[in-house]
Design an enzyme around this catalytic site. Structure first.
Site, mmCIF file in Angstrom:
data_model
loop_
_atom_site.group_PDB
_atom_site.id
_atom_site.type_symbol
_atom_site.label_atom_id
_atom_site.label_comp_id
_atom_site.label_asym_id
_atom_site.label_seq_id
_atom_site.Cartn_x
_atom_site.Cartn_y
_atom_site.Cartn_z
ATOM 1 N N HIS A 97 51.874 39.444 36.754
ATOM 2 C CA HIS A 97 51.237 38.951 38.365
ATOM 3 C C HIS A 97 50.937 37.592 38.882
ATOM 4 O O HIS A 97 51.538 36.750 37.756
ATOM 5 C CB HIS A 97 49.585 39.092 37.852
ATOM 6 C CG HIS A 97 48.939 39.081 38.626
ATOM 7 N ND1 HIS A 97 48.371 39.817 39.165
ATOM 8 C CD2 HIS A 97 47.877 38.606 38.906
ATOM 9 C CE1 HIS A 97 46.948 40.134 39.563
ATOM 10 N NE2 HIS A 97 46.621 38.894 39.765
ATOM 11 N N ASP A 176 35.372 41.691 38.000
ATOM 12 C CA ASP A 176 36.403 41.049 39.067
ATOM 13 C C ASP A 176 35.968 41.974 40.139
ATOM 14 O O ASP A 176 36.330 40.805 41.281
ATOM 15 C CB ASP A 176 38.251 41.387 38.617
ATOM 16 C CG ASP A 176 38.739 40.295 38.970
ATOM 17 O OD1 ASP A 176 38.668 38.758 39.350
ATOM 18 O OD2 ASP A 176 40.045 40.816 39.651
ATOM 19 N N ARG A 183 34.502 35.096 45.511
ATOM 20 C CA ARG A 183 35.328 33.889 45.840
ATOM 21 C C ARG A 183 35.925 32.947 47.192
ATOM 22 O O ARG A 183 36.011 32.491 47.413
ATOM 23 C CB ARG A 183 36.471 34.266 44.545
ATOM 24 C CG ARG A 183 35.495 33.761 43.540
ATOM 25 C CD ARG A 183 36.282 33.768 42.530
ATOM 26 N NE ARG A 183 37.537 32.982 41.976
ATOM 27 C CZ ARG A 183 39.244 33.470 41.985
ATOM 28 N NH1 ARG A 183 38.996 34.903 40.542
ATOM 29 N NH2 ARG A 183 39.846 32.789 41.423
ATOM 30 N N SER A 198 39.919 36.026 36.196
ATOM 31 C CA SER A 198 40.607 36.882 37.289
ATOM 32 C C SER A 198 41.958 37.012 36.433
ATOM 33 O O SER A 198 41.350 39.228 36.676
ATOM 34 C CB SER A 198 40.575 36.242 38.479
ATOM 35 O OG SER A 198 41.125 37.285 39.156
ATOM 36 N N LYS A 202 42.141 41.545 34.319
ATOM 37 C CA LYS A 202 42.923 42.649 34.314
ATOM 38 C C LYS A 202 43.917 43.229 34.088
ATOM 39 O O LYS A 202 43.936 44.384 33.876
ATOM 40 C CB LYS A 202 43.310 42.569 36.492
ATOM 41 C CG LYS A 202 42.238 42.739 37.581
ATOM 42 C CD LYS A 202 42.856 42.626 39.072
ATOM 43 C CE LYS A 202 43.974 41.235 39.250
ATOM 44 N NZ LYS A 202 42.622 40.157 40.033
HETATM 45 N N1 URA Z 1 45.383 36.317 41.304
HETATM 46 C C1 URA Z 1 43.641 37.032 40.845
HETATM 47 O O1 URA Z 1 44.095 38.332 40.583
HETATM 48 N N2 URA Z 1 42.990 36.322 40.593
HETATM 49 C C2 URA Z 1 42.610 34.916 41.307
HETATM 50 O O2 URA Z 1 41.920 34.789 40.772
HETATM 51 C C3 URA Z 1 43.958 34.355 41.158
HETATM 52 C C4 URA Z 1 45.105 35.073 41.862
#
Ligand code: URA
Length: 469
Positions: A97, A176, A183, A198, A202
């Protein structure tokens, strides 16, 4: 208890009210784990009105979240929905990620590369966020592609293809899902504590065995200060490790868009070129970073003794076409029309196109990548408010990369927009973002630093925790 001792108040049993939590955060106080959990649960089930969530996000952005708040929010968001368990698939589950970038399409390469090497990749991704592009928006440029799979469908695709790329759902990390979209439209993205929670919520909800984090640095990163980038990288590694996931973070360059395209469909098309084994010079950084990230995924997933050996395995999977076959299988299994992948140029039908040429001769000395990201979003690739459609064909193709020498009048970039009216602002932004100068810039390494769990532990020991993130 002696009569002089004050009676202890038990704040944890008192009913909570969102207005009090907003006020507390606004005034610079930290919330405790129960209060943070209340916010996450209320975001997930919709019981907290959006205006109150937005006010709390802005207070958090302005005041920052403490280490304890960040950890509590990560865990509460992870637990806001069901947790996926890939154990039934009988393979080691890994993922990657990124903290968000411009032209960052490594997911389309690393997921099939790791799956082709015998791992399973249950990837929960996001949409465009602030100036950065969204993996799901890019994939949805493929007609028919469905990012909103049920848990059963997610597992079926994983079993069949070894990887699946989906979004948050009302079941999977719903907190999220709500906060991410909010956001994006309240200018509260660039907050280290919110980014960390965030991302990790996930990844931890996906039940991963191993995780590779790509923490972006430089002009296109959400975290502009090097100390924030390092701290967040170390913190994410330590938090995910404490939750039982083997994790490493690579701090990588986002001082220019990654690869030569930034947008939706054009990014998918660039990734498919590489999956076909082609090596366009202007996509070389994308290829290299994807192999480095995949190398770590393959290593942490136990399929290679070192990240270098993982890199070599990933390179083989690229060369022998197995990663390409996995990518096509994922797209098909998630409802996408793979015919467009066979004819990327034929499918690309932007409403308006404009080439921007160099206004003087010289070296491309600097690219303000955040500004370039906003240009891409304003061409139609991003949304003004949640639920707005995005234009699959909007984006920018860069003809010159940082450090290149350009002659006056030479094409710098081609802009693709929904319509001609949408070109004006992005052209201005692009011209503001690119500096052409007489001197060549210094070269910047693609991977600046790596935080393994040991390095992250040492860093956090040495570095006094930031009072607030
Ligand atoms: N990727 C995400 O999932 N969340 C963020 O806040 C920034 C990048």
């Amino acid at each position: 208890m002696t009569p002089t001792e004050p009676k202890k108040i038990e704040p944890t049993t008192a009913p909570l009210h969102m207005i009090d939590l907003i006020r507390k955060k606004r005034d610079g106080e930290a919330l405790d784990a129960r209060e943070v959990g209340f916010v996450a649960a209320g975001a997930a089930d919709g019981s907290i009105p959006l205006e109150q969530l937005a006010a709390w996000l802005m207070a958090s952005w302005l005041r920052g979240l403490t280490l304890e708040e960040t950890t509590a929010l990560t865990l509460a968001m992870r637990d806001s929905g069901v947790k996926f368990s890939p154990a039934r698939l009988g393979k080691v589950a890994v993922d990657k990620h990124s903290t968000g970038g411009v032209g960052d399409k490594t997911s389309f390469l690393v997921a099939p590369l790791a799956a082709a090497c015998g791992l399973v990749v249950p990837m929960i991704s996001g949409r465009a966020l602030g100036h950065t592009g969204g993996t799901l928006d890019k994939l949805e440029s493929i007609p028919g592609y469905r990012a909103g799979l049920t848990l059963e469908e997610f597992e079926t695709v994983l079993g069949k293809c070894g990887a699946a790329i989906v979004g948050q759902t009302p079941d999977l990390v719903p907190a999220d899902r709500a906060l991410y979209a909010l956001r994006d439209r309240t200018a509260t993205v660039e907050c280290p504590g919110l980014i960390c929670s965030s991302i990790l919520s996930k990844k931890l909800a996906a039940g991963l065995n191993a995780l590779v984090l790509d923490v972006k640095t430089g002009s296109g990163s959400f975290l502009r200060k090097p100390e924030d980038e390092e701290y967040v990288a170390a913190l994410m590694v330590a938090t995910a490790e404490a939750a039982g996931t083997r994790t490493v973070a690579l701090l990588t360059d986002m001082g220019q868009p990654l690869g030569r395209t930034a947008g939706n469909w054009i990014e998918v098309a660039e990734a498919v070129e590489l999956l076909r084994g082609e090596r366009p010079a202007k996509s070389e950084d994308l290829r290299e970073l994807s192999l480095r990230l995949a190398g770590w995924m393959i290593h942490l997933g136990g399929k290679a003794d070192s990240p270098e050996a993982g890199y070599a395995r990933a390179e083989e999977a690229l060369a022998d076409g197995s990663a390409r076959r996995v990518f096509f299988a994922i797209i098909e299994a998630q409802g996408g029309d793979t015919a467009v992948l066979d004819d990327p140029k034929g499918f690309h039908k932007p409403g308006a196109t404009q080439v921007v040429t160099a206004w003087q001769s010289g070296f491309i000395a600097n690219m303000d990548t955040t500004e370039l990201g906003w240009a891409v979003q304003r061409l139609g690739a991003g949304r003004e408010k949640a639920g707005d459609p995005v234009d699959p064909h909007a984006g920018i193709e860069f003809h010159a990369r940082r450090g290149a020498y350009v002659e006056q009048g030479q094409p710098l970039a081609t802009l693709y927009a929904t319509n001609a009216a949408k070109l004006t602002e992005p052209i201005e932004r692009l011209k503001r973002a690119i500096t052409i100068s007489e001197t060549a810039p210094r070269t910047v390494p693609l991977v600046r630093r790596i935080f393994t769990r040991e390095a992250a532990g040492e860093y956090l020991q040495r570095q006094p925790p930031a009072a607030s993130l």
